[in-house]
Design a protein around this motif. Structure first.
Motif, short mmCIF file in Angstrom:
data_model
loop_
_atom_site.label_atom_id
_atom_site.label_comp_id
_atom_site.label_asym_id
_atom_site.label_seq_id
_atom_site.Cartn_x
_atom_site.Cartn_y
_atom_site.Cartn_z
N SER A 117 -14.49 -13.75 11.87
CA SER A 117 -13.30 -14.59 11.71
C SER A 117 -12.79 -14.54 10.27
CB SER A 117 -13.59 -16.03 12.12
OG SER A 117 -14.45 -16.65 11.18
N HIS A 118 -13.65 -14.22 9.32
CA HIS A 118 -13.25 -14.16 7.91
C HIS A 118 -12.94 -12.73 7.44
CE1 HIS A 118 -14.92 -18.20 7.93
NE2 HIS A 118 -14.27 -18.40 6.79
N PHE A 119 -13.62 -11.77 8.03
CA PHE A 119 -13.48 -10.38 7.60
C PHE A 119 -13.17 -9.53 8.83
CE2 PHE A 119 -16.83 -12.38 4.97
CZ PHE A 119 -16.11 -12.48 3.79
#
Length: 158
Positions: A10-12
């Motif tokens: 979800s972040h990368f």
């Protein structure tokens, strides 16, 4: 691991982690033959089609003799940006090593080329940084993607 993978994805957006068996007993794969998708198609998580039969025969022989064999696992995480980690205390490489060492039966962890670094001079071991088309690049990844406890932007290899 599944929850951590969801958080990282979800972040990368380009984050990917892969793993395989790298060596069983004295039989090591050929680095040039790594096929990450093949490692998901066999019971031994072998990424090298050429050594799979050797591993199967070796393990059958060891099992029939009433013994067992050790193995080396290779992990690769890609798609993480530079700058994750800390240069003091909770260094990323120490956190990776602690996590892996917490798995039952694990007796050692290497990041990058690990102990092989003792066999070469510092100038050969250094992951020299240079600019190529206004983008940071490296001559090698001997440190396994972690420099000074912080991600370098290269693949993390353990």
């Amino acid at each position: 691991g599944a929850i951590a993978n969801q958080i990282l994805n979800s972040h990368f957006k380009n984050f990917k982690i892969q793993g395989c068996v790298y060596q069983i007993g004295p039989h090591k794969i050929d680095e040039n033959n790594i096929d990450w998708s093949f490692s998901k198609t066999n019971a031994l998580f072998c990424p090298d089609k050429q050594i799979l039969k050797i591993w199967e025969d070796y393990l059958d022989k060891v099992r029939k003799s009433g013994s067992s064999a050790g193995a080396i696992i290779k992990l690769k995480a890609s798609g993480l940006p530079a700058g994750i980690g800390s240069p003091i205390y909770s260094k990323l490489d120490s956190e990776i090593a602690a996590g892996i060492m917490s798995i039952n039966a694990v007796k050692g962890v290497e990041i990058g080329i690990g102990m092989q670094a003792a066999e070469i001079e510092g100038i050969e071991n250094a992951d020299e940084i240079f600019l190529e088309d206004d983008k940071i690049s490296f001559t090698s990844n001997n440190a396994g993607g972690v420099l000074g406890g912080i991600t370098s932007g290269q693949d993390i290899v353990a």
